[in-house]
Design a protein around this motif. Structure first.
Motif, PDB file in Angstrom:
ATOM      1  N   UNK A 102       0.904  -0.838   0.421  1.00  0.00           N
ATOM      2  CA  UNK A 102       0.576   0.228  -0.180  1.00  0.00           C
ATOM      3  C   UNK A 102       1.071   0.878  -0.019  1.00  0.00           C
ATOM      4  N   UNK A 103       1.225   2.097  -1.389  1.00  0.00           N
ATOM      5  CA  UNK A 103       1.397   3.286  -1.762  1.00  0.00           C
ATOM      6  C   UNK A 103       1.570   3.935   0.220  1.00  0.00           C
ATOM      7  N   UNK A 104       2.777   4.521   0.845  1.00  0.00           N
ATOM      8  CA  UNK A 104       2.544   5.995   2.007  1.00  0.00           C
ATOM      9  C   UNK A 104       2.857   4.805   2.839  1.00  0.00           C
ATOM     10  N   UNK A 105       2.427   2.967   3.244  1.00  0.00           N
ATOM     11  CA  UNK A 105       2.997   2.885   4.315  1.00  0.00           C
ATOM     12  C   UNK A 105       4.352   3.017   4.901  1.00  0.00           C
ATOM     13  N   UNK A 106       4.531   2.216   6.255  1.00  0.00           N
ATOM     14  CA  UNK A 106       5.953   3.027   6.854  1.00  0.00           C
ATOM     15  C   UNK A 106       5.653   0.735   6.572  1.00  0.00           C
ATOM     16  N   UNK A 107       7.272   0.627   6.750  1.00  0.00           N
ATOM     17  CA  UNK A 107       7.803  -0.459   6.810  1.00  0.00           C
ATOM     18  C   UNK A 107       8.730  -1.024   7.367  1.00  0.00           C
ATOM     19  N   UNK A 108       9.537  -2.600   7.742  1.00  0.00           N
ATOM     20  CA  UNK A 108      10.431  -2.213   8.069  1.00  0.00           C
ATOM     21  C   UNK A 108      11.073  -4.032   7.282  1.00  0.00           C
ATOM     22  N   UNK A 109      11.493  -4.342   6.943  1.00  0.00           N
ATOM     23  CA  UNK A 109      11.847  -5.149   6.169  1.00  0.00           C
ATOM     24  C   UNK A 109      12.857  -6.145   7.328  1.00  0.00           C
ATOM     25  N   UNK A 158      16.128  -0.686   9.565  1.00  0.00           N
ATOM     26  CA  UNK A 158      15.504   0.673   9.684  1.00  0.00           C
ATOM     27  C   UNK A 158      14.241   0.446   9.130  1.00  0.00           C
ATOM     28  N   UNK A 159      13.264   1.171   9.740  1.00  0.00           N
ATOM     29  CA  UNK A 159      11.991   1.697   8.941  1.00  0.00           C
ATOM     30  C   UNK A 159      11.483   2.707   7.596  1.00  0.00           C
ATOM     31  N   UNK A 160      11.168   2.290   6.505  1.00  0.00           N
ATOM     32  CA  UNK A 160      11.068   3.102   5.411  1.00  0.00           C
ATOM     33  C   UNK A 160       9.229   3.346   4.980  1.00  0.00           C
ATOM     34  N   UNK A 161       9.580   4.466   4.403  1.00  0.00           N
ATOM     35  CA  UNK A 161       8.242   4.486   3.495  1.00  0.00           C
ATOM     36  C   UNK A 161       7.775   4.151   2.223  1.00  0.00           C
ATOM     37  N   UNK A 162       7.096   3.341   2.129  1.00  0.00           N
ATOM     38  CA  UNK A 162       6.706   3.249   0.838  1.00  0.00           C
ATOM     39  C   UNK A 162       6.494   4.935   0.192  1.00  0.00           C
ATOM     40  N   UNK A 163       6.598   4.702  -1.349  1.00  0.00           N
ATOM     41  CA  UNK A 163       5.981   6.058  -2.022  1.00  0.00           C
ATOM     42  C   UNK A 163       4.960   5.749  -2.132  1.00  0.00           C
TER      43      UNK A 163
END
Length: 200
Positions: A102-109, A158-163
């Motif tokens: 989903x666009x804009x979500x914050x995720x962590x790999x 580290x967390x990242x954000x989807x565009x």
């Protein structure tokens, strides 16, 4: 597809990889001399994880030192989106089934992997993301140095954000690689993700 140079890990000028020691050599070190052990491995902060006192050596018919198990995307409030990378058959299925993000979500790999037979030093995870053949992102994460054990290690990044936005929606090709300080590639594979307005 990413070129070899695009997936090469960065190097630090003047840094030299230390002399490689086998698990057997490490087990012979004076375990009582904590200063020596800390001096050899303290920079990694993984003395206890190296398995110096022993551990699972792995099946004799599987010579791999690093066995990647899964690559997952962790999103708060949702079940992890997990990719099975434990076998060639599982990896071959990834190309036919892009994961939805989903666009804009914050995720962590996060990754799960096993180490068997011997110590692995300076293990890294890299990936290059492309859309329509153009590189749009590159990630390089230090995983660390580990000794053999039966249970998988799990490393979170580290967390990242989807565009976010219509211009960013679409399918992206991701090529991932596990490589260590000896420049040994333990796994190199391609998968796809599709950025959408919602999860479906």
């Amino acid at each position: 597809m990413a070129s070899e140079d695009e997936l090469a890990p960065t190097t630090t000028e003047g840094y030299k990889v230390g002399e490689k020691k086998t698990l057997a050599e490490l087990q012979q070190l004076d375990q009582e001399d904590e200063r020596f052990v800390a001096g050899v491995f303290g920079a990694f902060g993984v003395v206890s994880s190296l398995g110096i006192k022993g551990g699972a050596t792995g099946p004799a018919d599987d010579p791999r030192r690093v066995v990647p198990v899964s690559l997952a995307m962790e999103v708060e409030g949702r079940e992890d989106v997990t990719l099975d990378i434990s076998t060639p058959d599982a990896i071959s299925k990834l190309k036919a089934q892009p994961i939805i993000v989903k666009e804009g979500i914050t995720y962590r790999m996060k990754i799960a992997f096993k180490v068997q037979h011997d110590v692995v030093a300076g293990l890294k995870y890299l990936h290059v993301v492309k859309r329509m053949g153009v590189q749009v992102d590159k990630t390089e994460e230090m995983i660390g140095s580990y000794g053999p054990q039966a249970a998988p290690y799990v490393k979170k990044f580290l967390p990242d954000d989807a565009p976010k936005g219509m211009a960013f929606r679409g399918t992206y090709e991701v090529r991932s690689r596990f490589i260590d300080d000896d420049k040994q590639v333990h796994l190199d594979f391609t998968w796809f993700m599709s950025i959408k307005k919602d999860w479906e």
